[in-house]
Motif scaffolding. Structure first.
Motif, short mmCIF file in Angstrom:
data_model
loop_
_atom_site.label_atom_id
_atom_site.label_comp_id
_atom_site.label_asym_id
_atom_site.label_seq_id
_atom_site.Cartn_x
_atom_site.Cartn_y
_atom_site.Cartn_z
N ILE A 4 0.86 -1.18 0.00
CA ILE A 4 0.00 0.00 0.00
C ILE A 4 0.90 1.22 0.00
CG2 ILE A 4 -0.29 -0.17 2.51
CD1 ILE A 4 -2.93 1.40 2.21
N PHE A 5 0.68 2.10 -0.97
CA PHE A 5 1.33 3.41 -0.97
C PHE A 5 0.46 4.27 -0.08
CE2 PHE A 5 4.55 4.16 -4.48
CZ PHE A 5 4.96 2.84 -4.50
N HIS A 6 0.98 4.61 1.09
CA HIS A 6 0.18 5.18 2.17
C HIS A 6 0.67 6.56 2.58
CE1 HIS A 6 -2.23 5.25 5.79
NE2 HIS A 6 -1.16 5.31 6.56
N ASN A 7 -0.31 7.44 2.83
CA ASN A 7 -0.05 8.76 3.42
C ASN A 7 -0.95 8.85 4.65
OD1 ASN A 7 -0.05 11.43 4.21
ND2 ASN A 7 -0.31 12.25 2.16
N ASN A 8 -0.37 8.82 5.82
CA ASN A 8 -1.13 8.79 7.06
C ASN A 8 -2.01 10.02 7.27
OD1 ASN A 8 -1.78 7.21 9.38
ND2 ASN A 8 -0.67 8.73 10.61
N ARG A 9 -1.72 11.10 6.58
CA ARG A 9 -2.52 12.33 6.73
C ARG A 9 -3.80 12.29 5.89
NH1 ARG A 9 0.87 17.63 6.39
NH2 ARG A 9 -1.08 18.35 7.26
N CYS A 10 -3.93 11.27 5.06
CA CYS A 10 -5.08 11.15 4.15
C CYS A 10 -6.11 10.17 4.71
CB CYS A 10 -4.58 10.67 2.78
SG CYS A 10 -5.89 10.22 1.63
N GLY A 11 -7.34 10.63 4.85
CA GLY A 11 -8.41 9.80 5.38
C GLY A 11 -8.68 8.57 4.52
N GLU A 28 2.82 -4.80 2.90
CA GLU A 28 3.91 -3.88 3.24
C GLU A 28 3.40 -2.46 3.06
OE1 GLU A 28 8.40 -2.83 1.58
OE2 GLU A 28 7.09 -4.14 0.41
N ILE A 29 3.68 -1.60 4.02
CA ILE A 29 3.31 -0.19 3.92
C ILE A 29 4.48 0.57 3.31
CG2 ILE A 29 2.71 1.90 5.20
CD1 ILE A 29 1.54 0.06 7.39
N ILE A 30 4.19 1.27 2.23
CA ILE A 30 5.19 2.12 1.58
C ILE A 30 4.81 3.57 1.89
CG2 ILE A 30 6.30 2.81 -0.59
CD1 ILE A 30 6.66 -0.18 0.01
N SER A 31 5.63 4.23 2.69
CA SER A 31 5.43 5.65 2.97
C SER A 31 6.07 6.43 1.82
CB SER A 31 6.07 6.02 4.30
OG SER A 31 5.46 5.31 5.35
N TYR A 32 5.31 6.53 0.74
CA TYR A 32 5.86 7.03 -0.53
C TYR A 32 6.28 8.50 -0.48
CZ TYR A 32 1.42 9.29 -1.47
OH TYR A 32 0.32 10.12 -1.38
N LEU A 33 5.80 9.26 0.51
CA LEU A 33 6.23 10.66 0.60
C LEU A 33 7.69 10.75 1.06
CD1 LEU A 33 3.09 12.37 2.15
CD2 LEU A 33 3.82 12.35 -0.24
#
Length: 115
Positions: A4-11, A28-33
């Motif tokens: 998952i390409f994830h941004n924790n600030r996004c609902g 796997e969590i991908i913190s793409y930022l």
């Protein structure tokens, strides 16, 4: 394994992650930022999505509007722009070995996880 390409600030991204956690599937969590994809990785994702680079760009994002809107870019240039400005990559992305989706819709996520 799923990614998952994830941004924790996004609902929408948090909702997708929650659904993924509930699925019991390994991922796997991908913190793409902070860890943007390489050009080759982004090309592979685009191929799995079956879309062109412009369709993966968040065109309402301030960075796009301020710096890139109203200009023409090649696909290669758009890929470089997204790698340099990962905030412009649409989110969340769910990626498997064979396919990928822009996982903003719960029904899409459910169908993706079923397969």
């Amino acid at each position: 394994m799923l990614q998952i390409f994830h941004n924790n600030r996004c609902g929408k991204s948090r909702n997708c992650l929650s659904m993924l956690e509930s699925s019991g599937k390994e991922f796997e969590i991908i913190s793409y930022l902070t860890t943007p994809p390489t050009a080759a990785e982004l090309k592979g994702i685009l191929e799995k999505l079956g879309i062109s680079p412009i369709d993966l760009v968040r065109q309402k994002e301030k960075t796009w509007i301020d710096n890139f809107k109203e200009k023409d870019f090649t696909d290669e240039e758009l890929i470089k722009i997204m790698i340099t400005n990962p905030i412009l990559i649409e989110r969340p992305l769910l990626i498997s070995e064979e396919k990928a989706i822009i996982a903003r819709d719960e029904e899409k996520i459910i169908n993706f996880l079923k397969k």
